[in-house]
Design an enzyme around this catalytic site. Structure first.
Site, mmCIF file in Angstrom:
data_model
loop_
_atom_site.group_PDB
_atom_site.id
_atom_site.type_symbol
_atom_site.label_atom_id
_atom_site.label_comp_id
_atom_site.label_asym_id
_atom_site.label_seq_id
_atom_site.Cartn_x
_atom_site.Cartn_y
_atom_site.Cartn_z
ATOM 1 N N HIS A 183 89.825 20.555 20.280
ATOM 2 C CA HIS A 183 90.172 21.297 21.507
ATOM 3 C C HIS A 183 91.202 20.555 22.379
ATOM 4 C CE1 HIS A 183 86.631 23.608 20.412
ATOM 5 N NE2 HIS A 183 85.898 22.525 20.455
ATOM 6 N N SER B 34 94.646 22.321 18.191
ATOM 7 C CA SER B 34 93.330 22.603 18.736
ATOM 8 C C SER B 34 92.428 23.067 17.592
ATOM 9 C CB SER B 34 93.415 23.670 19.814
ATOM 10 O OG SER B 34 92.238 23.662 20.587
ATOM 11 N N SER C 184 90.665 27.433 23.076
ATOM 12 C CA SER C 184 90.205 26.272 23.843
ATOM 13 C C SER C 184 91.313 25.405 24.425
ATOM 14 C CB SER C 184 89.294 25.409 22.966
ATOM 15 O OG SER C 184 90.015 24.882 21.870
ATOM 16 N N ASP D 234 87.227 18.238 14.447
ATOM 17 C CA ASP D 234 86.131 18.801 15.241
ATOM 18 C C ASP D 234 85.781 20.150 14.628
ATOM 19 O OD1 ASP D 234 84.404 19.934 17.077
ATOM 20 O OD2 ASP D 234 85.615 19.429 18.829
ATOM 21 N N GLU E 55 83.699 15.170 14.818
ATOM 22 C CA GLU E 55 83.148 15.265 16.171
ATOM 23 C C GLU E 55 81.821 16.017 16.283
ATOM 24 O OE1 GLU E 55 84.386 14.017 18.967
ATOM 25 O OE2 GLU E 55 83.600 15.252 20.598
ATOM 26 N N ASN F 102 79.308 12.704 15.600
ATOM 27 C CA ASN F 102 78.326 13.524 16.322
ATOM 28 C C ASN F 102 76.996 12.814 16.465
ATOM 29 O OD1 ASN F 102 77.456 16.237 17.433
ATOM 30 N ND2 ASN F 102 75.978 15.990 15.769
ATOM 31 N N LYS G 107 76.923 10.366 21.603
ATOM 32 C CA LYS G 107 77.619 11.644 21.460
ATOM 33 C C LYS G 107 76.615 12.782 21.575
ATOM 34 C CE LYS G 107 80.026 15.203 19.911
ATOM 35 N NZ LYS G 107 79.414 16.542 19.803
ATOM 36 N N ASP H 298 76.976 14.589 25.070
ATOM 37 C CA ASP H 298 77.954 15.688 25.060
ATOM 38 C C ASP H 298 77.249 17.018 24.779
ATOM 39 O OD1 ASP H 298 79.519 17.574 23.433
ATOM 40 O OD2 ASP H 298 81.086 16.074 23.207
ATOM 41 N N ASN H 299 76.529 17.093 23.668
ATOM 42 C CA ASN H 299 75.891 18.350 23.284
ATOM 43 C C ASN H 299 74.895 18.795 24.361
ATOM 44 O OD1 ASN H 299 77.053 16.984 21.099
ATOM 45 N ND2 ASN H 299 75.796 18.022 19.587
ATOM 46 N N CYS I 279 76.976 20.571 27.654
ATOM 47 C CA CYS I 279 76.698 22.015 27.676
ATOM 48 C C CYS I 279 75.937 22.406 28.929
ATOM 49 C CB CYS I 279 75.950 22.440 26.413
ATOM 50 S SG CYS I 279 77.000 22.331 24.934
ATOM 51 N N HIS J 274 79.628 26.194 17.358
ATOM 52 C CA HIS J 274 81.023 25.909 17.024
ATOM 53 C C HIS J 274 81.809 27.111 16.514
ATOM 54 C CE1 HIS J 274 84.393 23.233 16.389
ATOM 55 N NE2 HIS J 274 84.623 23.900 15.283
ATOM 56 N N HIS K 202 83.595 20.604 28.419
ATOM 57 C CA HIS K 202 82.815 19.563 29.089
ATOM 58 C C HIS K 202 83.699 18.730 30.019
ATOM 59 C CE1 HIS K 202 79.983 20.785 26.225
ATOM 60 N NE2 HIS K 202 79.883 19.714 25.462
ATOM 61 N N SER L 118 81.830 10.597 24.025
ATOM 62 C CA SER L 118 82.132 11.124 22.692
ATOM 63 C C SER L 118 83.403 10.487 22.134
ATOM 64 C CB SER L 118 82.362 12.635 22.764
ATOM 65 O OG SER L 118 81.301 13.265 23.417
ATOM 66 N N GLN M 79 84.818 8.216 18.906
ATOM 67 C CA GLN M 79 85.925 8.623 18.025
ATOM 68 C C GLN M 79 86.914 7.470 17.830
ATOM 69 O OE1 GLN M 79 86.669 10.918 16.019
ATOM 70 N NE2 GLN M 79 85.691 12.842 16.631
HETATM 71 P P1 NAI Z 1 71.188 21.250 16.406
HETATM 72 O O1 NAI Z 1 71.069 21.255 14.950
HETATM 73 O O2 NAI Z 1 70.662 20.107 17.211
HETATM 74 O O3 NAI Z 1 70.547 22.582 17.033
HETATM 75 C C1 NAI Z 1 70.661 23.849 16.483
HETATM 76 C C2 NAI Z 1 69.263 24.473 16.543
HETATM 77 O O4 NAI Z 1 69.343 25.836 16.153
HETATM 78 C C3 NAI Z 1 68.293 23.783 15.593
HETATM 79 O O5 NAI Z 1 67.165 23.297 16.303
HETATM 80 C C4 NAI Z 1 67.918 24.884 14.595
HETATM 81 O O6 NAI Z 1 66.578 24.783 14.174
HETATM 82 C C5 NAI Z 1 68.172 26.141 15.419
HETATM 83 N N1 NAI Z 1 68.393 27.340 14.609
HETATM 84 C C6 NAI Z 1 69.046 27.473 13.421
HETATM 85 N N2 NAI Z 1 69.022 28.737 12.994
HETATM 86 C C7 NAI Z 1 68.360 29.448 13.936
HETATM 87 C C8 NAI Z 1 68.006 30.817 14.068
HETATM 88 N N3 NAI Z 1 68.288 31.700 13.127
HETATM 89 N N4 NAI Z 1 67.330 31.197 15.189
HETATM 90 C C9 NAI Z 1 66.982 30.304 16.148
HETATM 91 N N5 NAI Z 1 67.292 28.978 16.062
HETATM 92 C C10 NAI Z 1 67.958 28.570 14.979
HETATM 93 O O7 NAI Z 1 72.741 21.428 16.722
HETATM 94 P P2 NAI Z 1 73.490 21.192 18.133
HETATM 95 O O8 NAI Z 1 73.997 19.816 18.181
HETATM 96 O O9 NAI Z 1 72.624 21.705 19.209
HETATM 97 O O10 NAI Z 1 74.764 22.136 17.935
HETATM 98 C C11 NAI Z 1 74.660 23.549 17.873
HETATM 99 C C12 NAI Z 1 76.058 24.121 17.683
HETATM 100 O O11 NAI Z 1 76.852 23.850 18.831
HETATM 101 C C13 NAI Z 1 76.841 23.533 16.504
HETATM 102 O O12 NAI Z 1 77.645 24.540 15.957
HETATM 103 C C14 NAI Z 1 77.703 22.483 17.171
HETATM 104 O O13 NAI Z 1 78.808 22.166 16.387
HETATM 105 C C15 NAI Z 1 78.047 23.179 18.456
HETATM 106 N N6 NAI Z 1 78.448 22.358 19.595
HETATM 107 C C16 NAI Z 1 79.159 23.012 20.558
HETATM 108 C C17 NAI Z 1 79.565 22.351 21.687
HETATM 109 C C18 NAI Z 1 80.347 23.061 22.718
HETATM 110 O O14 NAI Z 1 80.888 22.431 23.599
HETATM 111 N N7 NAI Z 1 80.456 24.364 22.686
HETATM 112 C C19 NAI Z 1 79.230 20.928 21.913
HETATM 113 C C20 NAI Z 1 78.430 20.350 20.860
HETATM 114 C C21 NAI Z 1 78.067 21.054 19.746
#
Ligand code: NAI
Length: 480
Positions: free
Chosen positions: A55, A78, A83, A141, A203, A228, A233, A237-238, A242, A348, A401, A409, A413
């Protein structure tokens, strides 16, 4: 013209504004600034050619300029079509010493609101350097730059021309179209690119997941560091990132009152935990959905109702997917929601919400309210408000963020880039995480700014616990 800086951004005249915000961000990114000071003399990234796909925000600008300060040559795109902050992209191109007429910064290929074709064109640009070569490092990322190289090699190996009409999504069709073109131009391009890459630092959760899948399938073409899963991180960050930017995105997009509403957070991992906390902080009644009994129990112990989406789809007001999984909110779900329910994704990729299915429904009318906010009107007259076309809404509808958390984070990196670039003999084609003492180093670099006073472990206490007085303080299996 020969020797001129290559780039494609929305508007270079935004560089001055971008530079001012970069200056403010630097103060809020003590980890990155400490790494600049620590490694400046050593120039550990001299000779590194880093292709970055992440991003293109103000915070990323400070990351890019840190990599450059430590000796790297960098090209950037990006990792999402919505983003980019155009003033950040412009400022990075112009550079601290350049001007709009004579940019002296970094080649950036990114603007807010790319089409999918433009997005993948930008990704290709960071992998193709003006001298005909490629990068020797990737900073990814979500793994799209890594994916492009791997897919290219796969097709070259098979000696097969990809058929875009076989793609299972509009996006993959674009990727296959791109590869068809490069294969016609040069059948060894992606082999050469992959061979030159010493490693990738990844990332996010979703990108890391892709890397482990490639490792398991024996398909990983170069070593990878999973950034990650540094504690500083994903547990910052997560979670706290968020917690900050989810509500920012909802507010800028809709300005709807969150207090009093019922909000559903789908997925209670690190991201979901931050989202649930933020929505509760605004006075929403928060409901969580989970597939994992441990995360479901965690949510219940925090006092959230945990149930299925089916149970609450017609009564809740705000739906946020945070799973990293696909098909979480379907078009059929949206058909059953309350009038003007808000639907957004913070995971993501956009496949968490079935946008393709929604857009295919010929009796559903799409009304664009403003960029990255669409109202979808169903035949019965009720509508849902979809944020950022199903793409991560905190970066699509707001600015992602804040600097301080991204400093954590991005310090990981930078450390990971230095590590992989300088110790290529040590790493195999596997996925690694950084050792705990480096995680502690990143955290330590952020304490002073918050006025944190750390207690010093005495030698006697250290002996009692059986750990070194200056860390690492926890065993690898500790969960935080
Ligand atoms: P995580 O693996 O810690 O959490 C995801 C959760 O979703 C898990 O607990 C899993 O059991 C649950 N899950 C999976 N399938 C499901 C379903 N069908 N119904 C309900 N729950 C379900 O992953 P994290 O770190 O929380 O990341 C989640 C997403 O967010 C990833 O795609 C990551 O890359 C992205 N992300 C986005 C950010 C942003 O700024 N927008 C920042 C950091 C991560």
């Amino acid at each position: 013209t020969a020797g001129a800086l290559e780039f494609k951004v929305a508007d270079l005249s935004l560089a001055d504004f971008g530079r001012k915000e970069i200056r403010l961000a630097e103060h809020e990114m003590p980890g990155l600034m400490a790494l600049r000071a620590e490694y400046y003399d050593e120039q550990p990234l001299a000779g590194a050619r880093i292709a970055g796909s992440l991003h293109m925000t103000i915070q990323t600008a400070v990351l890019i300029e840190t990599l450059v300060a430590l000796g790297a040559e960098v090209r950037w795109a990006s990792c999402n079509i919505f983003s980019t902050q155009d003033h950040a992209a412009a400022a990075v191109v112009v550079g601290p010493e350049g001007s709009v007429d004579a940019p002296k910064g970094v080649p950036v290929f990114a603007w807010k609101g790319e089409t999918l074709e433009e997005y993948w064109w930008c990704t290709e640009r960071i992998l193709r350097w003006p001298d005909g070569g490629g990068p020797n490092m990737i900073l990814d990322d979500g793994g799209d730059a890594t994916l492009l190289v791997h897919k290219g090699v796969e097709f070259e190996k098979a000696g097969e021309v990809p058929d875009p009409s076989t793609a299972d999504s509009e996006e993959f069709e674009v990727v296959l179209g791109l590869l068809t073109r490069t294969l016609a131009e040069d059948g060894q391009l992606w082999h050469r690119t992959a061979e030159a890459v010493q490693g990738v630092t990844e990332e996010t959760t979703t990108g890391v997941h892709r890397l482990y899948q490639m490792q398991e399938g024996g398909k990983l073409l170069f070593p990878a560091i999973n950034v990650n899963d540094s504690v500083t991180k994903s547990k910052f960050d997560n979670l706290y990132g968020c917690r900050h930017s989810l509500v920012d995105g909802i507010n800028r997009a809709t300005d709807v009152m969150i207090g009093g509403k019922t909000a559903v957070v789908l997925g209670y991992g690190d991201v979901g935990k931050g989202c649930a906390q933020a929505l509760r902080g605004q006075g929403a009644r928060v409901i969580v959905t989970e597939i994992d009994p441990i995360c479901a129990l965690q949510a219940a112990m925090e006092g959230y109702q945990v149930t299925t989406l089916e149970d609450v789809v017609d009564t809740a007001d705000i739906f946020i997917s945070a799973t990293g999984n696909k098909d979480i909110i379907t078009a059929e779900h949206m058909g059953r929601m309350k009038h003007q329910a808000i639907v957004g994704n913070i995971g993501h990729f956009d496949n968490e919400i079935d946008m393709a299915g929604l857009n295919r429904m010929s009796d559903v009318q799409r009304i664009n309210i403003k960029p990255q906010v669409d109202e979808y009107v169903f035949p019965d007259g009720h509508s849902v408000i979809v944020l950022a076309e199903g793409r991560l809404l905190n970066l699509g509808c707001a600015t992602g963020h804040p600097s301080f958390v991204m400093s954590n984070s991005f310090s990981n990196q930078v450390i990971a880039q230095i590590e992989l670039f300088n110790h290529q003999d040590f790493y195999e084609r596997r996925v690694y995480t950084l050792p705990r003492h480096l995680d502690e180093k990143v955290a330590r670099a952020h304490l002073d700014a918050l006025g944190v006073k750390l207690t010093t472990l005495t030698e006697d206490q250290a002996d009692y616990l059986g750990i070194p007085a200056d860390g690492p303080y926890k065993p690898d299996h500790y969960k935080y």
